[in-house]
Design an enzyme around this catalytic site. Structure first.
Site, PDB file in Angstrom:
ATOM      1  N   THR A  53     -68.698 -61.472  47.530  1.00  0.00           N
ATOM      2  CA  THR A  53     -68.619 -62.255  46.289  1.00  0.00           C
ATOM      3  C   THR A  53     -69.142 -63.669  46.530  1.00  0.00           C
ATOM      4  OG1 THR A  53     -66.643 -60.984  45.759  1.00  0.00           O
ATOM      5  CG2 THR A  53     -67.037 -62.948  44.440  1.00  0.00           C
ATOM      6  N   ARG A  96     -66.672 -54.865  42.173  1.00  0.00           N
ATOM      7  CA  ARG A  96     -66.387 -54.658  43.594  1.00  0.00           C
ATOM      8  C   ARG A  96     -67.170 -53.467  44.148  1.00  0.00           C
ATOM      9  NH1 ARG A  96     -65.283 -55.000  48.853  1.00  0.00           N
ATOM     10  NH2 ARG A  96     -63.786 -53.506  49.643  1.00  0.00           N
ATOM     11  N   GLN A  98     -63.714 -53.609  56.711  1.00  0.00           N
ATOM     12  CA  GLN A  98     -62.698 -52.622  57.075  1.00  0.00           C
ATOM     13  C   GLN A  98     -62.722 -52.398  58.577  1.00  0.00           C
ATOM     14  OE1 GLN A  98     -61.390 -52.443  54.302  1.00  0.00           O
ATOM     15  NE2 GLN A  98     -62.214 -50.993  52.871  1.00  0.00           N
TER      16      GLN A  98
HETATM   17  N1  LIG Z   1     -59.499 -63.390  41.432  1.00  0.00           N
HETATM   18  C1  LIG Z   1     -60.308 -63.458  42.498  1.00  0.00           C
HETATM   19  N2  LIG Z   1     -60.993 -62.371  42.876  1.00  0.00           N
HETATM   20  C2  LIG Z   1     -61.809 -62.489  43.944  1.00  0.00           C
HETATM   21  C3  LIG Z   1     -61.986 -63.708  44.652  1.00  0.00           C
HETATM   22  N3  LIG Z   1     -62.867 -63.477  45.665  1.00  0.00           N
HETATM   23  C4  LIG Z   1     -63.236 -62.198  45.560  1.00  0.00           C
HETATM   24  N4  LIG Z   1     -62.598 -61.590  44.533  1.00  0.00           N
HETATM   25  C5  LIG Z   1     -62.680 -60.175  44.125  1.00  0.00           C
HETATM   26  O1  LIG Z   1     -62.177 -59.390  45.186  1.00  0.00           O
HETATM   27  C6  LIG Z   1     -62.905 -58.170  45.297  1.00  0.00           C
HETATM   28  C7  LIG Z   1     -63.391 -57.978  46.717  1.00  0.00           C
HETATM   29  O2  LIG Z   1     -64.356 -58.975  47.017  1.00  0.00           O
HETATM   30  P1  LIG Z   1     -65.580 -58.693  48.015  1.00  0.00           P
HETATM   31  O3  LIG Z   1     -66.445 -59.889  47.966  1.00  0.00           O
HETATM   32  O4  LIG Z   1     -66.188 -57.382  47.739  1.00  0.00           O
HETATM   33  O5  LIG Z   1     -64.816 -58.648  49.424  1.00  0.00           O
HETATM   34  P2  LIG Z   1     -65.437 -58.373  50.873  1.00  0.00           P
HETATM   35  O6  LIG Z   1     -64.937 -57.021  51.275  1.00  0.00           O
HETATM   36  O7  LIG Z   1     -64.869 -59.439  51.757  1.00  0.00           O
HETATM   37  O8  LIG Z   1     -66.923 -58.439  50.765  1.00  0.00           O
HETATM   38  C8  LIG Z   1     -64.020 -58.250  44.257  1.00  0.00           C
HETATM   39  O9  LIG Z   1     -63.631 -57.511  43.133  1.00  0.00           O
HETATM   40  C9  LIG Z   1     -64.112 -59.721  43.906  1.00  0.00           C
HETATM   41  O10 LIG Z   1     -64.496 -59.928  42.572  1.00  0.00           O
HETATM   42  C10 LIG Z   1     -61.237 -64.864  44.223  1.00  0.00           C
HETATM   43  O11 LIG Z   1     -61.286 -65.948  44.791  1.00  0.00           O
HETATM   44  N5  LIG Z   1     -60.415 -64.655  43.140  1.00  0.00           N
HETATM   45 MG   LIG Z   2     -68.329 -56.999  51.180  1.00  0.00          MG
END
Ligand SMILES: Nc1nc2c(ncn2[C@@H]2O[C@H](COP(=O)(O)OP(=O)(O)O)[C@@H](O)[C@H]2O)c(=O)[nH]1
Ligand SMILES: [Mg+2]
Length: 374
Positions: free
Chosen positions: A55, A188, A214
């Site tokens: 994100t 996501r 993961q």
């Molecule tokens: N409410 C909220 N949702 C978030 C935030 N950061 C990420 N998300 C949500 O958390 C989910 C996982 O985020 P992602 O970037 O895919 O996580 P990653 O696995 O670390 O890449 C997604 O649906 C994002 O929209 C945040 O600061 N606030």
């Molecule tokens: Mg990711």
């Protein structure tokens, strides 16, 4: 012809001539790459699954890069439908597992639930209208709402974006719908493998590396540990009351581990890695918006009894979690911490302006004096 006569390449048989020219092209490519590398800085994003790494990159693309073209925006629609379907399927499975009841209209809702549980998310790209209607109907049931409010306690975790998309269903199913930046930031897709994105900032090329978070994915991290100019470790602080349900989890292992504990452990490992000694190290205490909301209902002390600060106080609770991370740093390295919302454009724009010099590794000394320091 003059050049050709000088090195006799044109006198060689065609096959050899092609080989030499090909080698030259490769050499030229390497030289160009080296030149580019000199201008390029590598920013590595690490953190457990769903911390917000991907994100953050989407957000950089919107605020520092060229944004998203319409065609690419539309590619997010099936992802959103999948997020909605999976979110509702998890709620229904959890309802069955807990023997919970619908609050009203049991017969109609049971029939709708049967249809939704049987949909395979692999089988179709978009939800059909009747399926959407069933999901909306189920989302309105108070029993489902109660389960959702207590979602931290469920065995299977519901994605954080579920509520956003349930609430936006009517807009998303419009025939001419094009996803907004906010929709894209909330969609996501789990990351698998290692991905690299380039941005040009202040005449420098910033190469941002995104990885899967993961457990099974973390084995792949090592391949991107060299030449890291700066590293951002993302931790979702709203996870303090959630348990881990990583699909790659070994069922006999510590499968009841709290999500935040897992993140603290991985942070400790990353901090002690000697390959990052020369890298700027930044900690994003992410999902601050969800944390602020959650701390009003879910006591931090119930999960971390060492916390003796005031209840319903996001500032104190946040500082306590930040200190838990700082306590994991052993070698006295400087880590700069920021509370962030990776899905909020304004927030990331201002944080990025703040940390840009650290990331591009310029004037670091000047910043080191001013910022939050361990
Ligand atoms: N409410 C909220 N949702 C978030 C935030 N950061 C990420 N998300 C949500 O958390 C989910 C996982 O985020 P992602 O970037 O895919 O996580 P990653 O696995 O670390 O890449 C997604 O649906 C994002 O929209 C945040 O600061 N606030
Ligand atoms: Mg990711």
């Amino acid at each position: 012809m003059e050049g050709c006569r000088k090195n006799f390449v044109c006198l060689l048989p065609q096959e050899e001539r092609e080989k030499i020219l090909n080698d030259r092209n490769i050499e030229r490519g390497i030289k160009e790459d080296k030149k580019k590398n000199k201008r390029s800085k590598k920013l590595l994003l690490l953190g457990t699954g769903e911390a917000g790494k991907s994100t953050f990159i989407k957000n950089l693309r919107m605020t520092q890069g060229n944004g998203y073209e319409e065609e690419e925006r539309e590619k997010n629609i099936p992802i959103m439908h999948k997020n909605i379907l999976e979110g509702m399927q998890i709620l229904l499975l959890s309802k069955d597992y807990l023997n919970a009841d619908f609050a009203s209209d049991a017969e109609r809702n049971t029939a709708a639930a049967k249809v939704i549980k049987e949909i395979s998310s692999e089988g179709q790209d978009l939800l059909q209208h009747d399926q959407i209607a069933f999901i909306k109907q189920l989302w309105c049931d108070q029993g489902i709402q109660d389960l959702f409010q207590n979602r931290a306690k469920l065995e299977i975790q519901i994605p954080d974006s579920a509520q956003y998309f349930f609430d936006e269903i009517d807009r998303i199913i419009q025939p001419n719908y094009v996803p907004t930046d906010k929709d894209i930031l909330n969609a996501r897709i789990p990351t698998s493998g290692v991905h690299s994105y380039e941005f040009e900032i202040k005449k420098k090329i910033l190469r941002v590396i995104d990885v899967g978070g993961q457990r099974g994915e973390r084995k792949k991290w090592i391949q991107c540990f060299d030449d890291v100019t700066s590293l951002i470790y993302l931790a979702a602080i709203s996870e303090y009351d959630q348990i881990l349900d990583d699909p790659s989890l070994d069922l006999n292992a510590a499968n009841n581990r709290k999500r935040l504990d897992e993140s603290l452990l991985v942070f400790k490992e990353v901090c002690s890695n000697k390959m990052f000694l020369a890298s700027a190290f930044i900690l994003f205490l992410n999902k601050k918006d969800l944390f602020d909301e959650k701390i009003m209902k879910s006591r931090l002390a119930d999960h971390y009894p060492e916390y003796t600060g005031p209840e319903q106080n996001s500032e104190e609770a946040g500082e306590f979690i930040k200190q838990m991370f700082f306590d994991k740093i052993e070698d006295g390295r400087s880590v700069f911490a920021h509370y962030t919302c990776a899905n909020d454009k304004d927030n990331i724009k201002s944080i990025f302006t703040n940390i840009r010099a650290q990331i591009l590794k310029e004037e670091t000394d000047k910043i080191f004096g001013e910022e939050l320091k361990n």
